[in-house]
Design a protein around this motif. Structure first.
Motif, PDB file in Angstrom:
ATOM      1  N   PHE A  80       0.708  -1.161   0.011  1.00  0.00           N
ATOM      2  CA  PHE A  80      -0.091  -0.110  -0.053  1.00  0.00           C
ATOM      3  C   PHE A  80       1.024   1.220   0.023  1.00  0.00           C
ATOM      4  CE2 PHE A  80      -2.080   3.575   2.179  1.00  0.00           C
ATOM      5  CZ  PHE A  80      -3.202   3.721   1.563  1.00  0.00           C
ATOM      6  N   ILE A  81       1.928   1.260   0.740  1.00  0.00           N
ATOM      7  CA  ILE A  81       2.903   2.549   0.894  1.00  0.00           C
ATOM      8  C   ILE A  81       3.335   2.800  -0.591  1.00  0.00           C
ATOM      9  CG2 ILE A  81       4.983   3.334   1.941  1.00  0.00           C
ATOM     10  CD1 ILE A  81       4.191   2.048   4.459  1.00  0.00           C
ATOM     11  N   THR A  82       3.891   1.567  -1.167  1.00  0.00           N
ATOM     12  CA  THR A  82       4.511   1.409  -2.481  1.00  0.00           C
ATOM     13  C   THR A  82       3.221   2.154  -3.430  1.00  0.00           C
ATOM     14  OG1 THR A  82       5.828  -0.339  -2.311  1.00  0.00           O
ATOM     15  CG2 THR A  82       5.273   0.336  -4.250  1.00  0.00           C
ATOM     16  N   LEU A  83       2.062   1.712  -3.457  1.00  0.00           N
ATOM     17  CA  LEU A  83       1.155   2.151  -4.031  1.00  0.00           C
ATOM     18  C   LEU A  83       0.656   3.798  -3.865  1.00  0.00           C
ATOM     19  CD1 LEU A  83      -1.499  -0.376  -4.158  1.00  0.00           C
ATOM     20  CD2 LEU A  83      -0.219   0.199  -6.197  1.00  0.00           C
ATOM     21  N   MET A  84       0.981   4.434  -2.916  1.00  0.00           N
ATOM     22  CA  MET A  84       0.866   5.638  -2.342  1.00  0.00           C
ATOM     23  C   MET A  84       1.777   6.451  -3.132  1.00  0.00           C
ATOM     24  SD  MET A  84       0.090   6.041   1.740  1.00  0.00           S
ATOM     25  CE  MET A  84      -0.159   7.846   1.617  1.00  0.00           C
ATOM     26  N   LYS A  85       3.046   5.979  -3.015  1.00  0.00           N
ATOM     27  CA  LYS A  85       4.227   6.739  -3.713  1.00  0.00           C
ATOM     28  C   LYS A  85       4.079   6.661  -5.266  1.00  0.00           C
ATOM     29  CE  LYS A  85       8.013   6.275  -0.330  1.00  0.00           C
ATOM     30  NZ  LYS A  85       9.226   5.800  -0.318  1.00  0.00           N
ATOM     31  N   GLU A  86       3.639   5.518  -6.002  1.00  0.00           N
ATOM     32  CA  GLU A  86       3.487   5.538  -7.361  1.00  0.00           C
ATOM     33  C   GLU A  86       2.324   6.330  -8.050  1.00  0.00           C
ATOM     34  OE1 GLU A  86       5.005   0.834  -8.038  1.00  0.00           O
ATOM     35  OE2 GLU A  86       2.829   1.338  -7.997  1.00  0.00           O
ATOM     36  N   ASN A  87       1.160   6.441  -7.096  1.00  0.00           N
ATOM     37  CA  ASN A  87      -0.036   7.081  -7.426  1.00  0.00           C
ATOM     38  C   ASN A  87       0.160   8.824  -6.802  1.00  0.00           C
ATOM     39  OD1 ASN A  87      -2.606   5.527  -8.586  1.00  0.00           O
ATOM     40  ND2 ASN A  87      -1.047   4.355  -6.942  1.00  0.00           N
ATOM     41  N   ARG A  88       1.382   9.168  -6.353  1.00  0.00           N
ATOM     42  CA  ARG A  88       1.689  10.210  -6.035  1.00  0.00           C
ATOM     43  C   ARG A  88       0.502  10.915  -5.062  1.00  0.00           C
ATOM     44  NH1 ARG A  88       4.663  12.966 -11.005  1.00  0.00           N
ATOM     45  NH2 ARG A  88       6.387  11.311 -11.411  1.00  0.00           N
TER      46      ARG A  88
END
Length: 439
Positions: free
Chosen positions: A80-88
């Motif tokens: 989820f944290i990775t997705l937060m970064k990828e989706n800015r």
């Protein structure tokens, strides 16, 4: 206060950690909690993060709640944290904190992982709350989480952050003598930067404060490890350090002010720390909040940061604040003074993590084994109930043996296993629905 909860447990609503969130919702009805069960819904979130984007828009605080898995967060929260970064996801400037449940085995590395990633995204970091899995079932545990949540609310101050209020703060001209604060420093005469921090801190602190400068004390020597103090606490050196230490330790709070030297607090502070072995392994200042005023790039000193946190944890001192002169994003002396004043007024106690729990168990076993020589330590540990050996919890041990026997048998395993989660949550339902403590 508007809070967006990121529940990182793959169990979703059935997570023990999530019961603490439910408890806070019940105790603080004026706070608005929105919950995203990120751990349980990770596959859906991989397809669409719209819910998260909307959730962070109005949130003042992003609260990560999760159990500690294998030194860090569950893989679902990691993703989820990775997705937060990828989706800015636009979280820059938002406050963040975390609540975890575990047996405190490397909860510190889990907290650090979340903090580092939130810092990458430009968030304002607040110290997290690490609970034992069963803490919420006790009055002490309930009071601790309520007290800490009030502390977080105070820092955020609903609409205005302490950073924005810094320029509006009016210095206290008449000091309250209810609490006595001692500032221990090694500030040299020519160190204008550190001296300015001490002056600013004292000006903003509403309580009376005194400065003890180690530059003015003539150490005959550092600790030589002779164990002369083991029986009665008396040091072999006769330079008056015992009296100085007694004066410092009688204060209601101790603040340390130093410039970073050689990735440390400096040699004078090291001599000061080592000479405190006259206290043995006794946390004689436990319950007294502490703070630090640091001149230098503290954000680059990972080992020093760990040392300071571990010292407060093992010593039982609530770490109210660390002020530095690094600039943007760092607490100022005024902000630190405000946090310490709140901690004193509300008697904030340390929420122990891996450093405090692990260190306590190591010292407990050491003192018990060496009680014949460490007589002062042994008396202290007996008087304060620190010999909390797990072998004494016979009821818990026998209950777990019974559960293990049922799970081992093919005849009962299929019937018992689905009810384990239900049984684990049942005591929490009584606590949450019972409304045990007032806000």
């Amino acid at each position: 206060m508007k809070v967006l909860v990121i529940n990182g447990s793959p169990k979703g609503k059935n997570s023990i950690t999530y019961q603490t969130i439910r408890f806070l919702q019940r105790k603080f009805p004026r706070d608005e909690f929105e919950v995203i069960h990120a751990g349980a819904q990770i596959h859906a979130l991989e397809q669409d993060m719209w819910l998260v984007k909307e959730g962070v828009r109005n949130a003042q605080l992003i609260l990560f709640a999760y159990p500690v898995y294998t030194f860090t967060v569950p893989s679902q929260l990691h993703r989820f944290i990775t997705l937060m970064k990828e989706n800015r996801i636009q979280v820059a400037g938002k406050y963040m904190m975390q609540i975890t449940t575990s047996k405190h085995f490397y909860d510190v590395t889990a907290h650090r992982y979340v903090e580092e990633n939130c810092k990458d995204m430009g968030m304002r970091l607040l110290r997290g709350f690490s609970a034992d899995m069963n803490d919420l079932l006790t009055k002490k545990g309930q009071l601790e989480v309520i007290t800490y949540w009030n502390y977080i609310r105070h820092i955020i101050q609903e609409e205005t952050s302490p950073f924005e209020k810094e320029h509006d703060r009016t210095p206290f001209t008449e000091k309250d003598r209810k609490y006595r604060v001692v500032i221990v420093t090694d500030c040299a005469r020519e160190n204008d930067r550190l001296r300015r921090m001490i002056v600013d801190f004292r000006k903003e602190l509403p309580f009376e404060s005194h400065v003890v400068n180690l530059q003015n004390f003539d150490f005959q020597g550092g600790c030589v490890g002779c164990f002369h103090c083991a029986a009665d606490g008396a040091c072999i050196w006769k330079d008056g350090f015992d009296a100085l230490l007694g004066k410092i330790q009688r204060a209601d709070s101790i603040v340390y002010a130093f410039s970073i030297k050689d990735h440390s607090m400096g040699n004078l502070f090291k001599a000061y720390d080592d000479r405190q072995f006259c206290n043995g392994h006794r946390a004689v200042t436990a319950g007294k909040p502490t703070a630090y005023l640091i001149d230098g790039e503290f954000s680059q000193e990972e080992n020093l940061r760990m040392i300071l946190e571990a010292k407060s944890q093992v010593g039982g001192n609530f770490l109210a604040g660390i002020a530095t002169n690094e600039g943007v994003g760092a607490d100022s002396p005024g902000t630190c003074a405000d946090k310490l004043a709140y901690a004193l007024k509300h008697r904030m106690t340390v929420n122990k993590n891996f450093y405090g729990v692990g260190g306590g168990k190591i010292f407990r076993d050491l003192v018990y084994e060496m009680q014949g020589m460490m007589q002062a330590d042994h008396r202290f540990y007996k008087a304060h109930g620190l010999y909390d050996f797990p072998q004494k919890k016979l009821g818990t041990i026998l209950f777990m043996k019974g559960i293990g026997a049922l799970l081992k048998s093919p005849l009962t395993k299929e019937k018992v296993q689905p009810k384990i989660t239900e049984g684990m949550l049942m005591p929490y339902e009584k606590i949450i629905e019972g409304n045990p403590l007032k806000e």
